[in-house]
Design a protein around this motif. Sequence first.
Motif, mmCIF file in Angstrom:
data_model
loop_
_atom_site.group_PDB
_atom_site.id
_atom_site.type_symbol
_atom_site.label_atom_id
_atom_site.label_comp_id
_atom_site.label_asym_id
_atom_site.label_seq_id
_atom_site.Cartn_x
_atom_site.Cartn_y
_atom_site.Cartn_z
ATOM 1 N N UNK A 4 0.817 -1.217 0.000
ATOM 2 C CA UNK A 4 0.000 0.000 0.000
ATOM 3 C C UNK A 4 0.851 1.269 0.000
ATOM 4 N N UNK A 5 2.167 1.142 0.205
ATOM 5 C CA UNK A 5 3.082 2.292 0.096
ATOM 6 C C UNK A 5 3.577 2.308 -1.345
ATOM 7 N N UNK A 6 3.111 3.271 -2.111
ATOM 8 C CA UNK A 6 3.405 3.315 -3.542
ATOM 9 C C UNK A 6 4.653 4.119 -3.873
ATOM 10 N N UNK A 7 5.111 4.971 -2.950
ATOM 11 C CA UNK A 7 6.293 5.806 -3.183
ATOM 12 C C UNK A 7 7.193 5.723 -1.949
ATOM 13 N N UNK A 8 8.074 4.715 -1.883
ATOM 14 C CA UNK A 8 8.898 4.508 -0.698
ATOM 15 C C UNK A 8 9.785 5.698 -0.323
ATOM 16 N N UNK A 9 10.302 6.419 -1.326
ATOM 17 C CA UNK A 9 11.157 7.575 -1.014
ATOM 18 C C UNK A 9 10.376 8.646 -0.261
ATOM 19 N N UNK A 10 9.191 8.971 -0.738
ATOM 20 C CA UNK A 10 8.353 9.950 -0.039
ATOM 21 C C UNK A 10 7.997 9.461 1.360
ATOM 22 N N UNK A 11 7.711 8.182 1.481
ATOM 23 C CA UNK A 11 7.326 7.632 2.778
ATOM 24 C C UNK A 11 8.445 7.814 3.804
ATOM 25 N N UNK A 12 9.653 7.377 3.465
ATOM 26 C CA UNK A 12 10.751 7.451 4.432
ATOM 27 C C UNK A 12 11.237 8.886 4.648
ATOM 28 N N UNK A 13 11.187 9.712 3.616
ATOM 29 C CA UNK A 13 11.508 11.128 3.799
ATOM 30 C C UNK A 13 10.513 11.764 4.766
ATOM 31 N N UNK A 14 9.247 11.456 4.590
ATOM 32 C CA UNK A 14 8.213 11.981 5.483
ATOM 33 C C UNK A 14 8.402 11.513 6.915
ATOM 34 N N UNK A 61 1.577 10.981 3.591
ATOM 35 C CA UNK A 61 0.266 10.849 2.959
ATOM 36 C C UNK A 61 0.364 10.682 1.457
ATOM 37 N N UNK A 62 1.237 11.456 0.816
ATOM 38 C CA UNK A 62 1.436 11.361 -0.636
ATOM 39 C C UNK A 62 1.939 9.991 -1.051
ATOM 40 N N UNK A 63 2.746 9.378 -0.181
ATOM 41 C CA UNK A 63 3.364 8.098 -0.538
ATOM 42 C C UNK A 63 2.334 6.994 -0.740
ATOM 43 N N UNK A 64 1.123 7.166 -0.231
ATOM 44 C CA UNK A 64 0.081 6.165 -0.399
ATOM 45 C C UNK A 64 -0.689 6.329 -1.709
ATOM 46 N N UNK A 65 -0.571 7.494 -2.350
ATOM 47 C CA UNK A 65 -1.399 7.786 -3.520
ATOM 48 C C UNK A 65 -0.623 7.984 -4.818
ATOM 49 N N UNK A 66 0.650 8.382 -4.735
ATOM 50 C CA UNK A 66 1.431 8.696 -5.931
ATOM 51 C C UNK A 66 2.494 7.617 -6.131
ATOM 52 N N UNK A 67 2.584 7.088 -7.350
ATOM 53 C CA UNK A 67 3.591 6.071 -7.650
ATOM 54 C C UNK A 67 4.972 6.703 -7.697
#
Length: 153
Positions: A4-14, A61-67
């Motif tokens: 469900x985490x579509x953008x790992x870089x955004x997720x970990x940066x966040x 939040x973005x990491x869940x919606x943007x590839x």
Amino acid sequence: MPSFIRHPKDFWTGIIFLCIGLAAIIIGLDYSMGTAGKMGPAYFPTILGGLLALIGLVAVGRSFFIDGEPIGKFAVKELVLILTGVLLFGVLIRGAGLVAATFALILFSAYASTKFSWRNGILLAAGAATFSVVVFVKLLGLPIAIIGPWFGG
């Protein structure tokens, strides 16, 4: 990494931004806040920490919606070179002076790049050292030695 985490870089940066922002807010709890007109010692770090945490929350939040692309390899050599440059700056600033410390910082950090060339590194270091001397020593009047006592300054 969960699907469900579509953008790992955004997720970990966040997550990193969120942790640092919350840490600043928690540290600020030990000091008096004051008001916008008469700021206390906690005002600035608490506001900046809150903004950083908010940016982190948005990134998560973005990491869940943007590839996005997956996280690449961890660059240990580059990390060590950049941290060495920063530590050298701290060690050299008093003894060797602003120019030598700036050269060490810029050259070590630039060497971490795959596109490093000595010519460009030295030009960048010279420009940064000149800028630092003009702004911090000449214009702001900070008591920093341009050439330190190790070099007879």
